[in-house]
Design a protein around this motif. Structure first.
Motif, PDB file in Angstrom:
ATOM      1  N   PRO A 294      25.206  -8.981  12.202  1.00  0.00           N
ATOM      2  CA  PRO A 294      24.709  -7.988  11.244  1.00  0.00           C
ATOM      3  C   PRO A 294      24.331  -6.841  12.203  1.00  0.00           C
ATOM      4  O   PRO A 294      23.393  -6.950  13.148  1.00  0.00           O
ATOM      5  CB  PRO A 294      23.756  -8.666  10.420  1.00  0.00           C
ATOM      6  CG  PRO A 294      24.001 -10.326  10.528  1.00  0.00           C
ATOM      7  CD  PRO A 294      24.503 -10.379  11.820  1.00  0.00           C
ATOM      8  N   ARG A 295      24.567  -5.551  11.567  1.00  0.00           N
ATOM      9  CA  ARG A 295      23.875  -4.338  12.237  1.00  0.00           C
ATOM     10  C   ARG A 295      22.296  -4.362  12.465  1.00  0.00           C
ATOM     11  O   ARG A 295      22.212  -4.069  13.530  1.00  0.00           O
ATOM     12  CB  ARG A 295      24.470  -3.039  11.449  1.00  0.00           C
ATOM     13  CG  ARG A 295      24.067  -1.883  11.998  1.00  0.00           C
ATOM     14  CD  ARG A 295      24.464  -0.711  11.156  1.00  0.00           C
ATOM     15  NE  ARG A 295      24.150   0.497  11.769  1.00  0.00           N
ATOM     16  CZ  ARG A 295      24.342   1.701  11.172  1.00  0.00           C
ATOM     17  NH1 ARG A 295      25.179   1.910  10.423  1.00  0.00           N
ATOM     18  NH2 ARG A 295      23.956   2.883  11.680  1.00  0.00           N
ATOM     19  N   ALA A 296      21.693  -4.764  11.776  1.00  0.00           N
ATOM     20  CA  ALA A 296      20.436  -4.836  11.558  1.00  0.00           C
ATOM     21  C   ALA A 296      19.685  -5.712  12.800  1.00  0.00           C
ATOM     22  O   ALA A 296      18.987  -5.084  13.323  1.00  0.00           O
ATOM     23  CB  ALA A 296      19.614  -5.373  10.088  1.00  0.00           C
ATOM     24  N   LEU A 297      20.636  -6.810  13.069  1.00  0.00           N
ATOM     25  CA  LEU A 297      20.151  -7.628  14.214  1.00  0.00           C
ATOM     26  C   LEU A 297      20.453  -6.855  15.700  1.00  0.00           C
ATOM     27  O   LEU A 297      20.031  -7.640  16.674  1.00  0.00           O
ATOM     28  CB  LEU A 297      20.874  -9.070  14.146  1.00  0.00           C
ATOM     29  CG  LEU A 297      20.502  -9.608  13.033  1.00  0.00           C
ATOM     30  CD1 LEU A 297      20.786 -10.995  12.878  1.00  0.00           C
ATOM     31  CD2 LEU A 297      18.860  -9.703  12.384  1.00  0.00           C
ATOM     32  N   ARG A 298      21.287  -5.883  15.662  1.00  0.00           N
ATOM     33  CA  ARG A 298      21.530  -5.226  16.880  1.00  0.00           C
ATOM     34  C   ARG A 298      20.487  -3.911  16.711  1.00  0.00           C
ATOM     35  O   ARG A 298      20.532  -3.442  18.173  1.00  0.00           O
ATOM     36  CB  ARG A 298      22.978  -4.594  16.816  1.00  0.00           C
ATOM     37  CG  ARG A 298      23.993  -5.769  16.883  1.00  0.00           C
ATOM     38  CD  ARG A 298      25.389  -5.206  16.774  1.00  0.00           C
ATOM     39  NE  ARG A 298      26.050  -5.304  15.467  1.00  0.00           N
ATOM     40  CZ  ARG A 298      26.699  -4.312  14.937  1.00  0.00           C
ATOM     41  NH1 ARG A 298      27.095  -3.522  15.605  1.00  0.00           N
ATOM     42  NH2 ARG A 298      27.162  -4.488  13.731  1.00  0.00           N
ATOM     43  N   GLU A 299      19.525  -3.686  15.875  1.00  0.00           N
ATOM     44  CA  GLU A 299      18.451  -2.695  16.187  1.00  0.00           C
ATOM     45  C   GLU A 299      17.615  -3.053  17.202  1.00  0.00           C
ATOM     46  O   GLU A 299      17.210  -4.324  17.260  1.00  0.00           O
ATOM     47  CB  GLU A 299      17.743  -2.307  14.785  1.00  0.00           C
ATOM     48  CG  GLU A 299      18.783  -1.860  13.572  1.00  0.00           C
ATOM     49  CD  GLU A 299      19.078  -0.309  13.578  1.00  0.00           C
ATOM     50  OE1 GLU A 299      18.541   0.338  14.673  1.00  0.00           O
ATOM     51  OE2 GLU A 299      19.891   0.122  13.039  1.00  0.00           O
TER      52      GLU A 299
END
Length: 204
Positions: A48-53
């Motif tokens: 998920p995009r958030a876990l790539r932040e």
């Protein structure tokens, strides 16, 4: 994280599903280390995009409610949430000098907790009464920097310590300083931050 206007932002907020993914990833990374396997590879494009932040994550391990190890490798975000949690879950199990390294036989009894930190920011600390008034119990994590060193407590620690003065005194003791160091010229800087905290125990 910073808001577009440059003001300090709070911690990254994850959905329930994203939290579950991150906790499972942390357990997978810890199991691989304890079984002497190669670290699991991370295909960040599949996350998920958030876990790539990029964010800093404090990882805590408990065994039947008792602390078993905890670590924060840096207050400054330098890698994705997923990578930072995978790094720090292993460090919490192996380098916390207060405990012997975690063994594989303990793994199923461990509970993993993750605190995603917001950006720390400095607050006024002189005179001491101003510092006391500025801190928000159960909301602010605190970083105390003195001539003796640096120490921090997560916001969750407020539950264990009664009152701002006790909280600050214990932060002094944590770095081997006199309990009153926060009231003296030894105090160089105080920063606060907020966290998004979740645990495997949240879902039983």
């Amino acid at each position: 994280l910073l808001k577009e206007d440059g003001m300090q932002a709070g911690p990254l907020q994850l959905t329930s599903e994203e939290r579950t993914v991150l906790l499972r990833w942390a357990r997978t990374a810890l199991r691989a280390h304890l079984e002497n396997d190669a670290p699991p590879s991370i295909d960040e494009s599949s996350l998920p995009r958030a876990l790539r932040e990029h964010a800093s994550c404090f990882v805590t391990l408990t065994n039947n409610g008792a602390l078993r190890g905890c670590i924060l490798d840096s207050f400054h975000p330098h890698e994705s949430v997923a990578r930072n949690v995978a790094r720090n879950v292993v460090l919490a199990a192996t380098v916390d000098s207060r405990f012997a390294p975690v063994g594989l036989a303990e793994l199923d009894r461990l509970t993993i907790e993750i605190s995603i930190l917001g950006q720390p920011y400095a607050i006024p600390h002189s005179p001491p009464e101003r510092l006391i008034a500025a801190l928000r119990p159960e909301v602010d994590g605190v970083i105390l920097t003195t001539t003796f060193g640096t120490s921090t407590f997560l916001p969750q620690v407020w539950e264990q310590l009664s009152g701002v003065e006790v909280f600050l005194s214990e932060l002094c003791r944590k770095q081997g300083a006199p309990a009153t160091c926060w009231r003296t010229a030894n105090l160089l800087r105080v920063e606060v931050y907020q966290v998004s905290h979740f645990s495997e125990a949240d879902d039983g």
